[in-house]
Design an enzyme around this catalytic site. Structure first.
Site, PDB file in Angstrom:
ATOM      1  N   HIS A 165      44.872  26.220  23.799  1.00  0.00           N
ATOM      2  CA  HIS A 165      45.687  25.226  24.280  1.00  0.00           C
ATOM      3  C   HIS A 165      45.710  24.041  23.610  1.00  0.00           C
ATOM      4  CE1 HIS A 165      47.958  23.507  27.775  1.00  0.00           C
ATOM      5  NE2 HIS A 165      47.413  22.509  27.344  1.00  0.00           N
ATOM      6  N   GLU A 166      44.308  23.335  23.518  1.00  0.00           N
ATOM      7  CA  GLU A 166      44.087  22.123  23.026  1.00  0.00           C
ATOM      8  C   GLU A 166      44.590  22.345  21.452  1.00  0.00           C
ATOM      9  OE1 GLU A 166      44.205  19.979  25.058  1.00  0.00           O
ATOM     10  OE2 GLU A 166      43.347  21.114  26.764  1.00  0.00           O
ATOM     11  N   GLY A 216      39.985  19.721  31.560  1.00  0.00           N
ATOM     12  CA  GLY A 216      39.820  20.913  30.996  1.00  0.00           C
ATOM     13  C   GLY A 216      39.459  20.345  29.712  1.00  0.00           C
ATOM     14  N   GLY A 217      40.537  19.916  28.957  1.00  0.00           N
ATOM     15  CA  GLY A 217      40.286  19.521  27.602  1.00  0.00           C
ATOM     16  C   GLY A 217      41.522  18.508  27.300  1.00  0.00           C
ATOM     17  N   MET A 218      41.338  17.693  26.186  1.00  0.00           N
ATOM     18  CA  MET A 218      42.185  16.658  25.920  1.00  0.00           C
ATOM     19  C   MET A 218      42.637  16.903  24.440  1.00  0.00           C
ATOM     20  SD  MET A 218      44.455  14.325  26.668  1.00  0.00           S
ATOM     21  CE  MET A 218      45.334  13.627  25.507  1.00  0.00           C
ATOM     22  N   GLU A 219      43.741  17.065  24.017  1.00  0.00           N
ATOM     23  CA  GLU A 219      44.317  17.262  22.624  1.00  0.00           C
ATOM     24  C   GLU A 219      43.971  16.058  21.579  1.00  0.00           C
ATOM     25  OE1 GLU A 219      46.121  17.257  25.432  1.00  0.00           O
ATOM     26  OE2 GLU A 219      48.008  16.671  24.940  1.00  0.00           O
ATOM     27  N   HIS A 224      48.362  22.134  20.864  1.00  0.00           N
ATOM     28  CA  HIS A 224      48.859  20.819  21.154  1.00  0.00           C
ATOM     29  C   HIS A 224      49.011  20.128  19.537  1.00  0.00           C
ATOM     30  CE1 HIS A 224      49.583  20.076  25.079  1.00  0.00           C
ATOM     31  NE2 HIS A 224      48.577  20.172  25.773  1.00  0.00           N
ATOM     32  N   TYR A 260      53.603  23.168  33.091  1.00  0.00           N
ATOM     33  CA  TYR A 260      53.062  24.337  32.181  1.00  0.00           C
ATOM     34  C   TYR A 260      53.450  25.676  32.090  1.00  0.00           C
ATOM     35  CZ  TYR A 260      48.724  21.018  31.881  1.00  0.00           C
ATOM     36  OH  TYR A 260      48.153  19.807  31.727  1.00  0.00           O
ATOM     37  N   GLN A 264      45.119   9.598  28.073  1.00  0.00           N
ATOM     38  CA  GLN A 264      46.463  10.245  28.667  1.00  0.00           C
ATOM     39  C   GLN A 264      46.378   9.949  30.135  1.00  0.00           C
ATOM     40  OE1 GLN A 264      47.665  14.373  27.759  1.00  0.00           O
ATOM     41  NE2 GLN A 264      49.635  13.699  28.206  1.00  0.00           N
TER      42      GLN A 264
HETATM   43  N1  BES Z   1      46.970  16.980  27.825  1.00  0.00           N
HETATM   44  C1  BES Z   1      46.395  17.739  28.932  1.00  0.00           C
HETATM   45  C2  BES Z   1      45.662  16.998  29.780  1.00  0.00           C
HETATM   46  C3  BES Z   1      46.335  15.799  30.580  1.00  0.00           C
HETATM   47  C4  BES Z   1      47.722  15.955  30.972  1.00  0.00           C
HETATM   48  C5  BES Z   1      45.671  14.474  31.025  1.00  0.00           C
HETATM   49  C6  BES Z   1      48.345  14.838  31.330  1.00  0.00           C
HETATM   50  C7  BES Z   1      46.261  13.548  31.491  1.00  0.00           C
HETATM   51  C8  BES Z   1      47.725  13.745  31.751  1.00  0.00           C
HETATM   52  C9  BES Z   1      45.742  18.854  28.230  1.00  0.00           C
HETATM   53  O1  BES Z   1      46.294  19.542  27.196  1.00  0.00           O
HETATM   54  C10 BES Z   1      45.594  20.028  29.357  1.00  0.00           C
HETATM   55  O2  BES Z   1      46.555  20.405  29.594  1.00  0.00           O
HETATM   56  N2  BES Z   1      44.502  20.472  29.762  1.00  0.00           N
HETATM   57  C11 BES Z   1      44.125  21.496  30.703  1.00  0.00           C
HETATM   58  C12 BES Z   1      43.838  22.633  30.301  1.00  0.00           C
HETATM   59  C13 BES Z   1      44.768  23.564  29.913  1.00  0.00           C
HETATM   60  C14 BES Z   1      44.113  24.802  29.620  1.00  0.00           C
HETATM   61  C15 BES Z   1      45.649  23.749  31.062  1.00  0.00           C
HETATM   62  C16 BES Z   1      43.207  20.886  31.811  1.00  0.00           C
HETATM   63  O3  BES Z   1      42.652  19.864  31.764  1.00  0.00           O
HETATM   64  O4  BES Z   1      42.982  21.545  32.898  1.00  0.00           O
HETATM   65 ZN    ZN Z   2      47.999  20.571  27.650  1.00  0.00          ZN
END
Ligand code: BES
Ligand code: ZN
Length: 641
Positions: free
Chosen positions: A327-328, A300-303, A331, A414, A173
């Site tokens: 969060h993940e 932080g994370g990727m779903e 998703h 968000y 992503q």
């Molecule tokens: N899907 C996102 C990460 C993302 C979004 C990657 C757009 C590239 C482009 C993931 O679910 C996310 O939102 N991660 C957040 C964590 C969250 C608890 C807000 C992050 O990585 O900080």
């Molecule tokens: Zn997210």
């Protein structure tokens, strides 16, 4: 300027789109599909032409080559030729070497297909146009990736926890899948996939698919993903990875030294799945596992479906940052099941997910924590939204406006997104709203939709069904308006109010909050304590805080990302050594960028930023490198090499 491509921090150019068939915008306009696609469905970040032909299934055959930092093999697509007049398949690629393209004839033999790889576009990569006049049911592209592929990171053994084996992982992503697989790299296209991956025998390979916790580590792995997913959910990782179960259907993959800690921190994952199912219907993906990556993971994370990718920086020992897991996991409903269809609809993924995340936290850990997290998120939104371009303050862009580039993801998608859902919940009542959201996930399951579909569905299933609770004008303001709507529900957090009182007492009277009190503070309270500080503090104040709470050198990245910028702004050089350690060891963008951002504001700070970046760079992910480079460049100097 590669950071533009890597972070999608792109000036948004709006081209008036008065008609559904408005001509493609000047230069970024992707494929010829731009003219055909309804504006609401127009994806400026892809050359794909899904109105003509769609990938239904992908079969990957890849070899992981750590020595050459390369994936090599083939991708075979099963195609659905939607338009009988279509004569070509257009794919997105970036930095790929295309070796051969063949199509399957009706007699079962494969024939060479003419193809052309266009010059690379800075943001989009290279359009691969394959001539397919006979509309073959299957096409196969043989290719290899570049060592610099923007969607992959290759780590030497020294950059891993165990220090013995190399590691690699993907982050697809937003538009990085195309750097490791030629694809219709747009969320409008969903496909199932299988993969056969070979690797050195001691490397475990995992994908966003049916990973077998008992799989033999033999260097030969097969995967199936039977549910149709968009390209940004394609994922792979390889390294010294072991599994520890958490419950019946979930567990953690990590390096051996990390897996026990991770399984303990994420012990509530099974309960999270149960709670989410009760709220929003069955978890439809089989297993839910997590892969803990090295600290260079840029997010932080990727779903990634069935296997969320997770930063190790949330493993702080007290489960205080597990809302990331919520969060993940969330998703799996909002995002993976019902997916945004174009870059301008990202709030559908991230906003709805942030709302669901908060509900999971409330169910599992109570209202107090959920409210603290909501207040922290809304404060962050309030602090930034007024400085954004008006268009960036809106959740979505009106369907008749064509956007030519991706917008950076901010708190708007968000936190304003989640706030909007809290607004709907408040107006229609929790029970009705829960039923609505569950219905939405069912109605659009395994589909990719634009914002307009959500709005229509909400008008029908909330506004019309329960008249008098909210108006269309209110809905419109939330979705397309700027700022924070007057109808935004407020939430108070007594726990954070106590923190405010403690901070004020210290600032005004010099009395630090009692150790007995702060011993019970969670990460959220510390975050709030620091966020409410004045722009700068004097040296004595900073030293007093350090003496009492040891902020400098904290292992908690959420605290570090707030303490170090304050220290830098205040000229508190005593923190510099630990700042350097922090910036070298962590590659998660959200945690380190605020400190870089403060450092570059003074000549001495800029020198430190450049020095640290030069050391840290080999270990950073390309996405993080791009962001840091940008920040240093914007400060008026070339980055250190
Ligand atoms: N899907 C996102 C990460 C993302 C979004 C990657 C757009 C590239 C482009 C993931 O679910 C996310 O939102 N991660 C957040 C964590 C969250 C608890 C807000 C992050 O990585 O900080
Ligand atoms: Zn997210």
């Amino acid at each position: 300027m590669r950071s533009i491509l890597l972070t999608l921090l792109v000036a948004v150019a709006f081209v008036a789109g008065c008609s559904r068939d408005a001509a493609p915008g000047a230069d970024v306009a992707a494929g010829s599909d731009a003219a055909a696609a309804p504006v609401a469905e127009y994806d400026s970040l892809s050359y794909a032409q899904p109105e003509k032909v769609r990938i239904k299934d992908l079969a990957l055959a890849l070899a992981v080559d750590f020595d050459n930092r390369q994936l090599a093999g083939s991708a075979t697509y099963q195609l659905d030729w939607v338009d009988p007049a279509a004569r070509e398949l257009v794919l997105d690629t970036r930095d790929l070497t295309i070796e051969k393209v063949v199509g399957e004839r009706t007699d079962g033999r494969w024939e060479d297909l003419e193809h052309a790889l266009a010059d690379a576009h800075e943001l989009l990569g290279s359009k691969l146009t394959i001539q397919a006049p006979r509309q073959p049911a299957r096409i196969r592209v043989t290719y290899r990736t570049s060592p610099e592929a923007s969607g992959l990171q290759w780590l030497t053994p020294a950059m891993t926890e165990g220090g013995e084996q190399p590691f690699m992982f993907s982050q697809s992503q937003q538009i990085h899948a195309r750097s490791w697989v030629p694809l219709q790299d747009t969320p409008r296209v969903r496909f199932t996939y299988t993969a056969h991956v070979t690797a050195p025998q001691d490397a475990m390979v995992l994908m966003s698919a049916d990973n077998d916790p008992q799989a033999a580590r033999d260097g030969d792995y097969s995967f199936t993903m039977p549910q149709a997913i968009p390209s940004y959910l394609l994922a792979i990782a390889a390294g010294d990875l072991v599994f520890e179960p958490i419950g019946e259907r979930s567990g953690v993959w990590a390096e051996p030294a990390m897996v026990g800690k991770a399984a303990a921190e994420f012990a509530d994952t099974g309960k999270m799945i149960d709670v989410t199912e009760q709220l929003y219907g069955p978890y439809r993906w089989g297993r839910y596992d997590m892969l803990v990556l090295p600290p260079s993971f840029p997010y932080g994370g990727m779903e990634n479906p069935r296997l969320s990718f997770i930063t190790p920086t949330v493993i702080v020992g007290d489960k205080s940052l597990v809302s990331l897991i919520a969060h993940e996991l969330a998703h799996s409903w909002s995002g993976n099941l019902v997916t945004f269809s174009t870059p301008k609809d990202q709030w559908l993924n991230e906003g709805i997910t942030s709302y669901v995340e908060n509900r999971i936290i409330e169910e599992l850990y109570g209202e107090q924590l959920a409210d603290m997290e909501a207040v922290i998120a809304r404060d962050a939104l309030r602090a930034t939204i007024d400085d954004m371009e008006p268009q960036a303050q809106a959740l979505a862009i009106r369907p008749d406006v064509r956007v030519e580039a991706g917008d950076p993801l901010t708190e708007v998608a968000y936190d304003k997104g989640a706030w909007f859902l809290h607004f709907l919940e408040e107006r229609f009542g929790r029970e009705n709203f829960d039923r609505f959201l569950r219905g939405y996930f069912d109605e659009f399951a395994f589909q990719s939709i634009p914002t307009t579909r959500f709005v229509e569905y909400a008008k029908q299933n909330l506004l019309a069904k329960y008249p008098g609770k909210a108006t269309e004008a209110e809905l419109d303001e939330w979705v397309y308006g700027t700022g924070i709507p007057a109808s935004a529900p407020q939430v108070a957090s007594p726990a954070l109010q106590a923190v405010d009182a403690a901070r004020t007492a210290w600032l005004e009277e010099g009395t630090l909050p009692d150790a007995g009190v702060t011993a019970a503070w969670t990460t959220q309270e510390w975050i709030h304590f620091l966020e409410g500080m004045p722009e700068t503090l004097d040296q004595g104040q900073l030293a007093a805080l350090d003496a009492a709470y040891e902020f400098t050198g904290t292992p908690n990245g959420e605290i570090a990302m707030r303490w170090y910028p304050l220290a830098v702004r205040s000229g508190y050089d005593r923190a510099n050594d630990e700042i350097a350690v922090f910036l070298r060891e962590i590659g998660r963008r959200k945690l380190i960028m605020p400190t870089y951002g403060e450092l570059v504001k003074t000549p001495e700070g800029l020198a430190l930023a450049r020095e640290v970046f030069a050391q840290a760079r080999p270990g950073y992910h390309p996405i993080t490198t791009g962001s840091v480079e940008d920040t240093i460049e914007a400060a008026g100097q070339a980055p250190a090499e």
